[in-house]
Design an enzyme around this catalytic site. Structure first.
Site, mmCIF file in Angstrom:
data_model
loop_
_atom_site.group_PDB
_atom_site.id
_atom_site.type_symbol
_atom_site.label_atom_id
_atom_site.label_comp_id
_atom_site.label_asym_id
_atom_site.label_seq_id
_atom_site.Cartn_x
_atom_site.Cartn_y
_atom_site.Cartn_z
ATOM 1 N N HIS F 18 0.832 -1.208 0.000
ATOM 2 C CA HIS F 18 0.000 0.000 0.000
ATOM 3 C C HIS F 18 0.871 1.263 0.000
ATOM 4 O O HIS F 18 0.618 2.208 -0.737
ATOM 5 C CB HIS F 18 -0.878 0.033 1.256
ATOM 6 C CG HIS F 18 -1.919 -1.046 1.315
ATOM 7 N ND1 HIS F 18 -2.134 -1.799 2.448
ATOM 8 C CD2 HIS F 18 -2.799 -1.500 0.394
ATOM 9 C CE1 HIS F 18 -3.117 -2.656 2.218
ATOM 10 N NE2 HIS F 18 -3.531 -2.501 0.975
ATOM 11 N N LYS F 42 -18.453 -5.235 8.700
ATOM 12 C CA LYS F 42 -17.394 -6.221 8.866
ATOM 13 C C LYS F 42 -16.543 -5.871 10.077
ATOM 14 O O LYS F 42 -16.168 -4.728 10.284
ATOM 15 C CB LYS F 42 -16.500 -6.231 7.601
ATOM 16 C CG LYS F 42 -16.277 -7.631 7.057
ATOM 17 C CD LYS F 42 -15.597 -7.665 5.715
ATOM 18 C CE LYS F 42 -14.255 -6.962 5.654
ATOM 19 N NZ LYS F 42 -13.632 -7.137 4.296
ATOM 20 N N ARG F 91 -2.396 -6.200 -8.194
ATOM 21 C CA ARG F 91 -1.344 -7.170 -7.956
ATOM 22 C C ARG F 91 -1.413 -8.354 -8.881
ATOM 23 O O ARG F 91 -0.423 -8.914 -9.292
ATOM 24 C CB ARG F 91 -1.450 -7.735 -6.524
ATOM 25 C CG ARG F 91 -0.926 -6.856 -5.458
ATOM 26 C CD ARG F 91 -1.358 -7.423 -4.140
ATOM 27 N NE ARG F 91 -2.806 -7.687 -4.184
ATOM 28 C CZ ARG F 91 -3.496 -8.243 -3.216
ATOM 29 N NH1 ARG F 91 -2.881 -8.631 -2.115
ATOM 30 N NH2 ARG F 91 -4.784 -8.433 -3.319
#
Lengths: 163, 163, 163, 163, 163, 163
Positions: F18, F42, F91
């Site tokens: 990040h 969450k 990625r």
């Protein structure tokens, strides 16, 4: 029984990614044969002799590694070496599918031969022989992509790297 | 209205995977035309005549299946047959993307034609015409990859399989 | 030096695909430890004891295979067994990316440990523990997906297969 | 400091997908150079001059966009323009892997140059220069795939679209 | 014999992408049953009744389409309808692998049932029920993602769309 | 006009991957807002406050970078900051598809906002917040995966790293 593994490829030219697989595979098995494919149908960048010379120079200090040419069906070559193990590197999803198909075809042709895969080290995941060829042909600096011995042989054979 | 579907391909040569799709597709629609593409730009392995003969021999017992040559745009051929359905097999992710692009381009060219996909049976997921060609040319045993009729025609045309 | 390899997984339940990898990996290395992961955070389908019992029954006739529970970091377990090799099966592209990440993370944690991959045999490429669980829970016939011993233990533990 | 970005490609021919990336990229940076690659090794469909003319016609009304030919290493061209940003479009997974490799190779060659990616608008996700070429060569109607100016230049150069 | 196809899914909620597949599949087969799965283990967003009501409203004008709930194994439901064809939509590579596994598992359970796939229209390739749920729950405007009838039922059931 | 870009994520915890994207994106645009998502549905690993503190410590020396919390629809947040650019890292193939869907959904919701992608540096391609969490929770050494400040905050908050 000692295990001999075969690592086949065209290695045209060998890259740091190939050499990483060679070294790691040599630790997994008792001996490793790097098998340099002669593909008569395709014009190669380096001759088979140059590719073998380059790989031999890079693996000189490891007596468990041999470098040889092969032609014909891979499974026939593997059997002729009394080996039952093929080693291949995997870099990416596109490799995966091609390799899966080849491995499955080889299993049909020779069920006793197993193909094992190693993931390419992440810092070499972008690297392929074609990237090296393209950068070299355009006069770019490819010294970060191949071992020193390979660089020298490319320059000798192709007159590349004059920039 | 009875549905006629078209299963296009180069079938160079037809494999057990192709024949599996042919048979399964013939159960889904009232009739099936296997359309063998003539690609003048690319050197083919078997002639169009040989490929058509091979596919006809393999589908002799199913009167709902016809085998024909086609050239030009697929959608023009499909329309000329009063069909609105194209059938394609999917083996793998790499197939998926290519097939998706072709299907979308065809939809732009002929919105009334639908492309339907069948997954290749898992035991044939590795199998492609190019695997057959490569094994045959290297003298390997490709009899597990193609129907008997195809094997015979390859041997007659290419003189392969002498090993 | 003899090579011990570790084949880790949750095996919840073990499938024919897992057992295929177990058998093939056992031919590549001198001994193989099947390491059944205990994941305290996740509710399992079969208990670790049941999974170990099932795997032991299926591998009884191969003295080179041991089955053990493990928890914590995989690399710590592998080191505790004086092993330097992890074996994993690859079925599909989605496996590929997950496995690549785990292998790379493990290499950072333990550079001396190598992860090798075997492609799942094509006829098991669709098969996963979750497919077995889902079919079993819906009362379907899952006997084509698992060895007989696993089927018996699932029925004993879950009361499944009553249909 | 004003940012100049370079959008390289072969644009053989330019498609509506390329023009969409050109326009969107021109909003992100102060100026945009569309760099049309000359690949001497590959027979092109349109000449570099035709491709440049087509792109210039399509971007006439945006003074922040220039169209230029380039040859040699991309990173050398980008540096010669005092740019540090390369723009590329992504359509699909297969693009992704190729583009990732090129971007990583370029980062090794020129760490100060950043490659940024835009996803192709979904209605163009199937579209590629090769789809246009194939449809045009088979006499199909490709006017939904390229801007009007590109269509005109293809017809002038190739004599296509006579149908 | 007339062909009845089954299009199973959770449709929680139905999207424009689902309705596109429904319409296109209804042209391929004589009749189509949209089978709304009841998954007792998972908390649903809309009730099965709401989902069925929404799908029925959207397909009112096509008498060849029925909407029904199903639970248990899909292949049992398909057999109970005397159908031999399952229809599924494919949007992307990640769909592909999941769908391939489900189709292969179903073939093992019921070899006479064929699964056929349609590619989602490109303008809906990003669209999923979970995107709709997420945008709706965050108060965003999801009217471009679902038919009007679905929007109304979501607002009635969830009180969403108050923004 | 100066360009402000928004880099959204959950950053739970922030990784070296990040921070690499943060730094590279900050060179592309005049200012960068790192937007830390609050997902009430969450359970998070670190609190939003901890994640913001960690990101601020890691970006202290770059005045063009701000770190803020956001909730609700991303496009609403981006508009509220008068930004038209979202930055995301890519990625792997699995990222690609998820990111493509989110970007396309956001374009429908806010056509004037552009999403640009940077490929994660290859040495971080395996790295994700979930890898960090898993290694940390199992007592492994995760110091090679996160900046020093993040490590300290994880240890303070979770009591991890006691091994």
């Amino acid at each position: 029984m000692p295990q001999t593994a075969v690592y086949p490829g065209s290695f045209d030219p060998p890259t740091l990614g190939h050499l990483d697989i060679v070294e790691r595979a040599s630790h997994l098995f008792d001996s490793l044969i790097v098998a340099v494919g002669e593909n008569s149908a395709k014009q190669s960048y380096l001759s088979v002799q140059d590719r073998i010379e380059a790989l031999r120079e890079c693996t000189l200090d490891n007596p468990a590694i041999q470098v040889e040419a092969f032609s014909g069906l891979l499974v026939d070559f593997v059997r002729s070496k009394s080996s039952r193990v093929v080693v291949r590197g995997l870099r990416a999803v596109s490799d995966f599918e091609y390799e899966a198909r080849v491995a499955m075809a080889n299993r049909r042709l020779a069920p006793e031969i197993e193909t094992v895969f190693l993931f390419t080290r992440d810092e070499f995941s972008f690297l392929s022989s074609s990237v090296v060829r393209e950068v070299a042909e355009l006069g770019g600096d490819f010294s970060g992509f191949v071992p020193e011995a390979v660089k020298r042989i490319i320059e000798r054979s192709r007159g590349a790297g004059r920039a």
